[in-house]
Scaffold this active site. Structure first.
Site, PDB file in Angstrom:
ATOM      1  N   GLU A  38       0.845  -1.199   0.000  1.00 32.68           N
ATOM      2  CA  GLU A  38       0.000   0.000   0.000  1.00 32.68           C
ATOM      3  C   GLU A  38       0.880   1.249   0.000  1.00 32.68           C
ATOM      4  O   GLU A  38       1.881   1.323   0.705  1.00 32.68           O
ATOM      5  CB  GLU A  38      -0.911   0.000   1.235  1.00 32.68           C
ATOM      6  CG  GLU A  38      -1.879   1.169   1.288  1.00 32.68           C
ATOM      7  CD  GLU A  38      -2.789   1.135   2.513  1.00 32.68           C
ATOM      8  OE1 GLU A  38      -3.848   1.788   2.461  1.00 32.68           O
ATOM      9  OE2 GLU A  38      -2.449   0.474   3.507  1.00 32.68           O
ATOM     10  N   LYS A 107      -9.890   1.958  -2.426  1.00 30.72           N
ATOM     11  CA  LYS A 107     -10.154   1.537  -1.052  1.00 30.72           C
ATOM     12  C   LYS A 107     -11.538   1.991  -0.617  1.00 30.72           C
ATOM     13  O   LYS A 107     -11.870   3.178  -0.666  1.00 30.72           O
ATOM     14  CB  LYS A 107      -9.081   2.125  -0.131  1.00 30.72           C
ATOM     15  CG  LYS A 107      -9.063   1.587   1.289  1.00 30.72           C
ATOM     16  CD  LYS A 107      -7.845   2.166   2.006  1.00 30.72           C
ATOM     17  CE  LYS A 107      -7.635   1.550   3.369  1.00 30.72           C
ATOM     18  NZ  LYS A 107      -6.404   2.106   4.001  1.00 30.72           N
ATOM     19  N   CYS A 148      -5.929  -2.951   2.619  1.00 31.13           N
ATOM     20  CA  CYS A 148      -5.713  -2.740   4.048  1.00 31.13           C
ATOM     21  C   CYS A 148      -6.997  -2.826   4.886  1.00 31.13           C
ATOM     22  O   CYS A 148      -7.485  -3.899   5.168  1.00 31.13           O
ATOM     23  CB  CYS A 148      -5.000  -1.403   4.261  1.00 31.13           C
ATOM     24  SG  CYS A 148      -4.147  -1.283   5.865  1.00 31.13           S
TER      25      CYS A 148
END
Length: 269
Positions: A38, A107, A148
């Site tokens: 990331e 995300k 994440c």
């Protein structure tokens, strides 16, 4: 499938980060797929996201496309700050061995936490959320992609598995509070829940950074076994995924194919 994880240090120099990521990718010739961490080209800091950002087709995107083509590699480009219409997204681009972009994941679940005595961070101060469930097809089967904090949402991972995902890929940057508590737990749990491989790829730990990543990039198999765990420093790890393991586990414990009751009737005594 031979999967390479690039656990690299990320500096404040975007050009140097891109050059270094390209160099590390070239060191894994012979891998089938590679995944970067990331924010691989940008310090993980709200003050940096917009300044380091680029639209799709920018310098980072071009490097990833070119490298995938040169190496004949399926490449999950970690994530980078993507600019569009005045907004900034935490975005992962995926490239096939011809260098074509075949998937993009923004995300969905922004990292807004305030742990007493631990980590405080608010991605939503700078970033905008995506809203797409992201899957892509490969010669080894369908892959699901999240970033994440997305990994914490079991519903998202289950949807990807029910849509055919055999591997869940997660570029991530857990920190020194959430990493030791939940990193391995979540990767193993999602693997067992969905009877698939899970792959979490982190930046290397830098104690001098404003945000200190946990490291410990990890691969888990559908039984929840940890196949590989990196340390905290830089590492390029190649792990072989035996895709027949997925079908074997799903035959032995037919969870995904079992009939489910979506609405439960509550009976009062």
């Amino acid at each position: 499938m031979r999967l390479a994880q690039i656990q690299m240090h990320v500096t404040a120099d975007k050009t140097a980060n891109l050059r270094y990521a390209e160099e590390l990718l070239h060191s894994v010739r012979g891998a089938d797929m590679a995944i970067l961490p990331e924010m691989f080209c940008c310090p993980y800091d709200n003050s940096c996201f917009r300044a380091y950002g680029e639209p799709a087709g920018g310098a980072a995107y071009q490097m990833l496309s070119r490298t995938a083509r040169e190496l004949g590699l399926w490449l999950v480009g970690g994530s980078l700050p993507e600019l569009e219409a005045g907004r900034v997204y935490n975005t992962s681009f995926v490239f096939d061995p011809q260098g074509a972009c075949i998937a993009r994941h923004r995300k969905m679940h922004l990292f807004d936490i305030d742990v007493e005595g631990g980590q405080r961070f608010r991605e939503s101060d700078t970033l905008s959320p995506g809203n797409d469930v992201t899957l892509f097809d490969t010669p080894w089967g369908r892959m699901g992609l999240c970033i994440c904090f997305d990994l914490r949402f079991e519903e998202l991972c289950r949807v990807m598995a029910l849509e055919g995902a055999r591997v869940l890929l997660a570029p991530a940057a857990f920190n020194m509070t959430t990493g030791p508590a939940h990193w391995e737990l979540l990767l193993r749990q999602r693997a067992v829940d969905n009877q698939c491989f899970t792959v979490g790829t982190s930046p290397a730990r830098d104690e001098s950074a404003s945000y200190v990543a946990w490291g410990n990039s990890m691969v888990c198999d559908p039984w929840g076994t940890v196949l590989h765990c990196c340390g905290v420093g830089e590492e390029v790890a190649v792990t072989e995924l035996d895709m027949t393991r997925i079908d074997a586990v799903r035959r032995q414990l037919p969870i995904l194919s079992a009939r489910r009751t979506d609405v439960y009737e509550l009976r009062r005594v």
